[in-house]
Design a protein around this motif. Structure first.
Motif, PDB file in Angstrom:
ATOM      1  N   ALA A   1       0.834  -1.205   0.000  1.00 28.05           N
ATOM      2  CA  ALA A   1       0.000   0.000   0.000  1.00 28.05           C
ATOM      3  C   ALA A   1       0.867   1.252   0.000  1.00 28.05           C
ATOM      4  O   ALA A   1       1.859   1.333   0.727  1.00 28.05           O
ATOM      5  CB  ALA A   1      -0.917  -0.001   1.215  1.00 28.05           C
ATOM      6  N   ASP A   2       0.487   2.251  -0.801  1.00 24.79           N
ATOM      7  CA  ASP A   2       1.219   3.517  -0.813  1.00 24.79           C
ATOM      8  C   ASP A   2       1.082   4.246   0.520  1.00 24.79           C
ATOM      9  O   ASP A   2       2.016   4.874   0.997  1.00 24.79           O
ATOM     10  CB  ASP A   2       0.714   4.418  -1.941  1.00 24.79           C
ATOM     11  CG  ASP A   2       1.079   3.884  -3.313  1.00 24.79           C
ATOM     12  OD1 ASP A   2       2.122   3.207  -3.425  1.00 24.79           O
ATOM     13  OD2 ASP A   2       0.325   4.148  -4.261  1.00 24.79           O
ATOM     14  N   ASP A   3      -0.099   4.169   1.101  1.00 23.66           N
ATOM     15  CA  ASP A   3      -0.348   4.789   2.394  1.00 23.66           C
ATOM     16  C   ASP A   3      -1.584   4.140   3.007  1.00 23.66           C
ATOM     17  O   ASP A   3      -2.221   3.278   2.394  1.00 23.66           O
ATOM     18  CB  ASP A   3      -0.533   6.311   2.269  1.00 23.66           C
ATOM     19  CG  ASP A   3      -1.571   6.694   1.221  1.00 23.66           C
ATOM     20  OD1 ASP A   3      -2.654   6.050   1.175  1.00 23.66           O
ATOM     21  OD2 ASP A   3      -1.324   7.620   0.441  1.00 23.66           O
TER      22      ASP A   3
ATOM     23  N   ALA B   1      -4.549   5.245   3.573  1.00 19.09           N
ATOM     24  CA  ALA B   1      -5.808   5.508   2.882  1.00 19.09           C
ATOM     25  C   ALA B   1      -6.039   4.538   1.735  1.00 19.09           C
ATOM     26  O   ALA B   1      -7.178   4.287   1.342  1.00 19.09           O
ATOM     27  CB  ALA B   1      -5.835   6.943   2.370  1.00 19.09           C
ATOM     28  N   ARG B   2      -4.957   3.968   1.201  1.00 18.05           N
ATOM     29  CA  ARG B   2      -5.063   3.046   0.062  1.00 18.05           C
ATOM     30  C   ARG B   2      -4.892   1.586   0.482  1.00 18.05           C
ATOM     31  O   ARG B   2      -4.822   0.704  -0.365  1.00 18.05           O
ATOM     32  CB  ARG B   2      -4.018   3.402  -1.000  1.00 18.05           C
ATOM     33  CG  ARG B   2      -4.232   4.771  -1.640  1.00 18.05           C
ATOM     34  CD  ARG B   2      -3.066   5.123  -2.556  1.00 18.05           C
ATOM     35  NE  ARG B   2      -3.286   6.377  -3.253  1.00 18.05           N
ATOM     36  CZ  ARG B   2      -3.049   7.577  -2.746  1.00 18.05           C
ATOM     37  NH1 ARG B   2      -2.579   7.669  -1.500  1.00 18.05           N
ATOM     38  NH2 ARG B   2      -3.271   8.671  -3.429  1.00 18.05           N
ATOM     39  N   TYR B   3      -4.847   1.322   1.765  1.00 20.65           N
ATOM     40  CA  TYR B   3      -4.605  -0.032   2.257  1.00 20.65           C
ATOM     41  C   TYR B   3      -5.631  -1.032   1.723  1.00 20.65           C
ATOM     42  O   TYR B   3      -5.279  -2.085   1.205  1.00 20.65           O
ATOM     43  CB  TYR B   3      -4.624  -0.036   3.788  1.00 20.65           C
ATOM     44  CG  TYR B   3      -4.491  -1.400   4.409  1.00 20.65           C
ATOM     45  CD1 TYR B   3      -3.262  -2.050   4.473  1.00 20.65           C
ATOM     46  CD2 TYR B   3      -5.601  -2.056   4.938  1.00 20.65           C
ATOM     47  CE1 TYR B   3      -3.131  -3.302   5.037  1.00 20.65           C
ATOM     48  CE2 TYR B   3      -5.490  -3.311   5.509  1.00 20.65           C
ATOM     49  CZ  TYR B   3      -4.245  -3.931   5.560  1.00 20.65           C
ATOM     50  OH  TYR B   3      -4.137  -5.169   6.118  1.00 20.65           O
TER      51      TYR B   3
ATOM     52  N   ALA C   1      -7.446  -0.785  -0.817  1.00 18.05           N
ATOM     53  CA  ALA C   1      -7.502  -0.811  -2.279  1.00 18.05           C
ATOM     54  C   ALA C   1      -6.500  -1.808  -2.847  1.00 18.05           C
ATOM     55  O   ALA C   1      -6.562  -2.145  -4.032  1.00 18.05           O
ATOM     56  CB  ALA C   1      -7.221   0.588  -2.843  1.00 18.05           C
ATOM     57  N   VAL C   2      -5.577  -2.280  -2.012  1.00 19.33           N
ATOM     58  CA  VAL C   2      -4.574  -3.254  -2.459  1.00 19.33           C
ATOM     59  C   VAL C   2      -5.187  -4.641  -2.445  1.00 19.33           C
ATOM     60  O   VAL C   2      -5.683  -5.103  -1.416  1.00 19.33           O
ATOM     61  CB  VAL C   2      -3.332  -3.221  -1.547  1.00 19.33           C
ATOM     62  CG1 VAL C   2      -2.367  -4.334  -1.940  1.00 19.33           C
ATOM     63  CG2 VAL C   2      -2.648  -1.864  -1.622  1.00 19.33           C
TER      64      VAL C   2
ATOM     65  N   THR D   1      -0.014  10.145   8.322  1.00 21.49           N
ATOM     66  CA  THR D   1      -1.467  10.113   8.100  1.00 21.49           C
ATOM     67  C   THR D   1      -2.159  10.911   9.170  1.00 21.49           C
ATOM     68  O   THR D   1      -1.579  11.222  10.206  1.00 21.49           O
ATOM     69  CB  THR D   1      -1.963   8.662   8.144  1.00 21.49           C
ATOM     70  OG1 THR D   1      -1.574   8.054   9.379  1.00 21.49           O
ATOM     71  CG2 THR D   1      -1.374   7.841   6.994  1.00 21.49           C
TER      72      THR D   1
END
Length: 207
Positions: A142-144, A146-148, A150-151, A207
């Motif tokens: 994950a990039d960060d 917030a995108r966890y 989305a992976v 974050t």
């Protein structure tokens, strides 16, 4: 760095949060098959997370390895061992939509991803192979925070990095002897080879 997820246990087969059980029969079989396909791992640096299934998986893959507690799965607090349907919908909604939410009293997604990214940035030297739980693999990619979610972490038929990789890097010692389309998909469908994960050059994102 190659990332391999631990073999299957009862909880991850039935989609439960947390827990620290041993590999089930399928998990042992999958990891043993992966180890049997390995080439000579001499000189390969292998690190694994502290969970029982992760340590058992790593032991099957490499006799010489190091357990790193910083690669632990997230602390699910009061949710540990529970299935999603056993949790209040409002609490689940908060956890999936707000990285800073901590309805179970354990570790928020923001704190968890920051911890894993800090390990990735500080690892020196970076290991050749990292054996971790599925949530940790997700955090590594994950990039960060917030995108966890989305992976999408799932078995891959190759070891190509989803984010690109340096050319000329050596093959993973646990996959170079395998036939990706047959051995991996049919025999090892519960074992994940994510690919190479590049280190953060600027440390974990805030974050």
């Amino acid at each position: 760095m190659f990332v391999i997820t631990a073999g299957r246990t009862g909880p991850n087969r039935s989609l439960r949060f947390g827990g620290d059980l041993s590999l089930d029969e399928r998990g042992h079989r999958d990891m043993s098959a992966l180890a049997a396909a390995a080439v000579d791992p001499a000189g390969v640096v292998v690190i694994c997370g502290p969970e029982r299934a992760t340590r058992e998986s790593c032991a099957l893959l490499a006799a010489d390895h190091v357990v790193d507690a910083r690669l632990a799965s997230p602390d699910f607090g009061a949710w540990s061992g529970l299935a999603p349907e056993e949790i209040e919908p409002e609490q689940l909604r908060a956890w999936f939509t707000d990285p800073s939410a901590c309805p179970h009293g354990g570790e928020s997604i923001a704190s968890f991803v920051e911890r894993i990214h800090r390990w990735r940035a500080d690892a020196e030297p970076a290991p050749d192979v990292c054996v971790v739980s599925m949530p940790v693999a997700q955090a590594l990619l994950a990039d960060d925070a917030a995108r966890y979610f989305a992976v999408e972490v799932r078995p891959r038929p190759s070891t190509n990095s989803p984010a690109g990789d340096d050319t000329g890097s050596p093959e993973c010692p646990f996959t170079s002897a395998m036939s990706p389309d047959t051995v991996f998909r049919k025999k090892l469908k519960h074992v994940l080879i994510v690919g190479r994960v590049r280190r953060c050059s600027s440390g974990p994102k805030k974050t």
